[in-house]
Enzyme design. Structure first.
Site, short mmCIF file in Angstrom:
data_model
loop_
_atom_site.label_atom_id
_atom_site.label_comp_id
_atom_site.label_asym_id
_atom_site.label_seq_id
_atom_site.Cartn_x
_atom_site.Cartn_y
_atom_site.Cartn_z
N TYR A 108 -55.66 -6.12 -30.08
CA TYR A 108 -56.15 -4.57 -30.68
C TYR A 108 -57.27 -4.62 -31.30
O TYR A 108 -57.04 -4.28 -32.82
CB TYR A 108 -54.83 -3.80 -30.66
CG TYR A 108 -54.75 -3.49 -29.09
CD1 TYR A 108 -54.54 -4.38 -27.34
CD2 TYR A 108 -53.08 -3.55 -29.22
CE1 TYR A 108 -53.56 -4.93 -26.82
CE2 TYR A 108 -51.43 -3.21 -28.04
CZ TYR A 108 -52.66 -4.23 -26.86
OH TYR A 108 -51.63 -4.13 -25.96
N HIS A 123 -48.86 -12.13 -23.79
CA HIS A 123 -49.12 -11.46 -23.79
C HIS A 123 -49.70 -11.15 -22.49
O HIS A 123 -49.99 -10.32 -21.89
CB HIS A 123 -50.19 -10.67 -24.83
CG HIS A 123 -51.09 -9.68 -24.27
ND1 HIS A 123 -51.88 -9.52 -25.53
CD2 HIS A 123 -51.45 -8.36 -23.58
CE1 HIS A 123 -52.33 -8.21 -25.76
NE2 HIS A 123 -52.05 -7.95 -24.01
N SER A 177 -49.55 1.56 -20.43
CA SER A 177 -50.68 2.49 -20.44
C SER A 177 -49.92 3.56 -18.96
O SER A 177 -50.29 3.99 -17.79
CB SER A 177 -52.43 2.60 -19.16
OG SER A 177 -52.99 1.73 -20.37
N PRO A 178 -48.58 4.13 -19.76
CA PRO A 178 -47.90 5.00 -18.64
C PRO A 178 -48.47 6.67 -18.24
O PRO A 178 -47.92 6.58 -16.71
CB PRO A 178 -46.54 5.33 -19.23
CG PRO A 178 -46.89 5.02 -20.75
CD PRO A 178 -48.09 4.31 -20.44
N LEU A 179 -49.48 6.95 -18.86
CA LEU A 179 -50.42 8.56 -18.23
C LEU A 179 -51.46 8.03 -17.78
O LEU A 179 -52.45 8.32 -17.22
CB LEU A 179 -50.71 8.66 -19.32
CG LEU A 179 -49.04 9.58 -20.52
CD1 LEU A 179 -49.88 10.41 -21.39
CD2 LEU A 179 -48.29 10.41 -19.58
N GLY A 180 -52.19 6.80 -17.02
CA GLY A 180 -52.89 6.45 -16.78
C GLY A 180 -53.98 5.79 -17.45
O GLY A 180 -55.73 5.29 -16.94
#
Length: 290
Positions: A53, A128, A208-211
């Site tokens: 990251y 990863h 990315s649980p919200l997209g």
């Protein structure tokens, strides 16, 4: 804050994903630190990061260093926070992502991550992404060695399929504690992995649980059922999405990314949202709108 379990650690039911604070489009450092502090003040005790990251080639571990600094300047008990990091994915600095699942690389990367994060051992270290050029068992075997050497306290995997989950559990001698896969209202193909983790008692960490960074804000306009349930409860569609994921299994611990305090403050409120069984079923059947 509702609590869930990863291995032998109790953590907040909603974690914080650090990636948006370190890759392309990242905010200034001060805002990122405020975002991390806001999460911690709200009761978040799980922060997810990775050595990959970062934006530029010469700043590997940018997000790990940022999180370590934010924890160091926070007024609370940083020792109660589980920092989960990952290795095996690389960013050459041109915006691309590459893979290196060689055991020697993972061991070197884990020790470098530990140096940036500080402390005696990494709380949770995750492979990863599978490297097709390296046998999966060899990559996961490096995590077993890191556990035995005390470099890491717990081991997890990311972007894995059911067969790889079972293989990792075998290679690690039953010590696999987490699986981190993409999962959201728009991306549900990891439901089989989620269900397997629930069966095995392994934490499932949706990334990315919200997209995703560019689409999280449009969740309500892309998913009618989530927007309608949100209106019924007078909350954001993002809270509904996280509450839905939490309702799918007690092993689920979403890690929404954030780069501003308001985002994570909204996300953590999802733990207070109780959805009815009919709502959970309706959301599970929702389809993506073009």
């Amino acid at each position: 804050m509702q609590q869930r379990t990863i291995g032998g650690r109790t953590v907040s039911a909603i974690g914080l994903g650090g990636m948006p604070m370190s890759i392309e489009g990242r905010p200034e450092r001060e805002r990122s630190v405020r975002t991390i502090h806001a999460a911690l003040d709200a009761g978040v005790t799980l922060i997810d990061t990775a050595d990959a990251y970062h934006r530029d080639a010469d700043e590997v571990g940018h997000n790990e260093s940022l999180i370590a600094a934010a924890l160091g300047s926070w007024s609370g008990d940083a020792g109660a926070v589980l920092v989960a990091t990952k290795g095996g994915h690389l960013r050459p600095g041109d915006g691309s992502w590459t893979l290196d699942g060689r055991p020697e690389h993972l061991k070197e990367a884990a020790k470098a991550s530990l140096g940036r994060l500080g402390g005696d051992a990494i709380g949770l270290y995750q492979f990863h992404r599978p490297d097709p050029d390296v046998p999966y068992a060899e990559s996961v075997g490096a995590l077993a060695d890191l556990l035995d050497e005390g470099v890491i306290e717990m081991a997890g995997i990311s972007n894995a399929n059911p067969d790889q989950i079972r293989e990792a559990q075998q290679v690690l001698g039953g010590r696999l504690v987490s699986v981190q896969n993409q999962f959201s209202p728009a991306f549900r193909s990891s439901r089989a992995e989620l269900d397997l983790c629930a069966e095995l008692g392994i934490a499932f960490l949706p990334w990315s649980p919200l997209g995703g960074i560019s689409k999280a804000g449009d969740l309500g306009s892309r998913h009618d059922a989530f927007a309608e349930v949100a209106r019924a409860h007078d909350v954001s569609p993002q809270q509904v999405a996280l509450a839905w994921e939490l309702a799918l299994a007690p092993v689920v611990v979403p890690i929404p990314g954030a780069s501003r305090p308001q985002s994570i403050e909204d996300s953590v409120q999802a733990v207070e949202l109780e959805l009815g069984a009919d709502e959970v079923e309706r959301l599970s059947q929702d389809t993506l709108q073009d």
